[in-house]
Design a protein around this motif. Structure first.
Motif, PDB file in Angstrom:
ATOM      1  N   ILE A 152     -51.741 -24.762  44.454  1.00 33.52           N
ATOM      2  CA  ILE A 152     -51.463 -25.138  43.061  1.00 33.52           C
ATOM      3  C   ILE A 152     -52.510 -26.108  42.549  1.00 33.52           C
ATOM      4  N   PHE A 205     -49.825 -28.130  37.458  1.00 34.93           N
ATOM      5  CA  PHE A 205     -48.420 -27.805  37.676  1.00 34.93           C
ATOM      6  C   PHE A 205     -47.854 -27.015  36.495  1.00 34.93           C
ATOM      7  N   ALA A 251     -48.669 -23.512  36.803  1.00 32.99           N
ATOM      8  CA  ALA A 251     -47.906 -22.869  37.874  1.00 32.99           C
ATOM      9  C   ALA A 251     -46.440 -22.689  37.509  1.00 32.99           C
TER      10      ALA A 251
END
Length: 255
Positions: free
Chosen positions: A147, A171, A174
């Motif tokens: 990530i 993040f 993701a």
């Protein structure tokens, strides 16, 4: 063939339809099941990314009337997908009651979709049977590294804040709907959604690996304040902006 709304708009422009008839046509369009569903989804998305948020803020962002916002919020509360957040602690003696803020519940987040949760959980359990806890921990670290693969570690205290923003963007990309906020002399990274929260409930190593990655990339202590996997509204990680050595770096005061 033109829709009723387009036909009414054409007649309005030609002077054939009074304002009341045009308003009724618009109301019929806005209350259609398709439009209701799209608006409800937009409200849910705001609660996810911006919650806790007030009803007037929702109305302003989506162009909804107060009655429209109440209708959607009431429906989400009735199904257990949303709730009123606990009011913030009062500071000072300001007049009036603070506006109610709303946020998604665990039920609401679950309905956003947790693809293959059962399969992922079964695979993790099988991995533990084959390699024990060490295999789970190694998998969790590899996952968070993937990530944050594009995030460069902070070279020093001056780069910590910028690196926090890079982590937040990674993040969000993701699927974690992450954001940052300043709190005192630090920053907090808030993840409003967790695509793997159901699996993380069984395997906390996933959350622990995220915290380890924060420490490794930022080069500073961080504190996990809340996690969705533990039933909190969102995951919150506090990062101090000033390192422990800051006091030593200050110039000596004059005698």
């Amino acid at each position: 063939m033109k829709s009723a709304t387009e036909h009414a708009a054409d007649e309005k422009s030609a002077g054939h339809v009074p304002d009341a008839a045009l308003a009724a046509t618009r109301a019929a369009r806005d209350s259609s099941p398709q439009h209701e569903g799209q608006t409800r989804a937009a409200v849910v998305q705001l609660l996810l990314e911006q919650g806790p948020i007030t009803a007037p803020e929702i109305g302003k962002r989506l162009g909804l009337s107060a009655a429209g916002v109440r209708r959607h919020l009431d429906a989400l509360i009735d199904t257990g997908e949303a709730q009123a957040a606990a009011p913030p602690r009062r500071q000072g003696r300001g007049r009036g009651r603070p506006a109610r803020r709303f946020q998604l519940t665990a039920v609401g987040r679950a309905r956003l979709g947790h693809t293959y949760d059962d399969l992922a959980g079964a695979a993790m359990r099988h991995l533990r049977e084959l390699g024990g806890d060490a295999a789970i921990e190694d998998f969790a670290r590899r996952r968070v590294r993937s990530i944050l693969a594009g995030v460069e570690p902070a070279a020093g205290p001056d780069e910590v804040e910028a690196t926090i923003e890079d982590i937040t963007e990674a993040f969000t990309a993701a699927g974690f709907a992450a954001s940052t906020r300043r709190v005192g002399t630090g920053m907090q990274v808030c993840q409003h959604h967790c695509p793997v929260s159901h699996v993380a409930e069984q395997f906390p190593e996933l959350c622990e690996a995220e915290q380890e990655a924060f420490v490794e990339i930022l080069g500073t202590h961080v504190q996990r304040l809340a996690t969705i996997a533990n039933g909190d509204s969102f995951c919150t990680t506090h990062v101090p902006l000033l390192p422990d050595q800051a006091a030593e770096a200050r110039p000596d005061s004059d005698p």
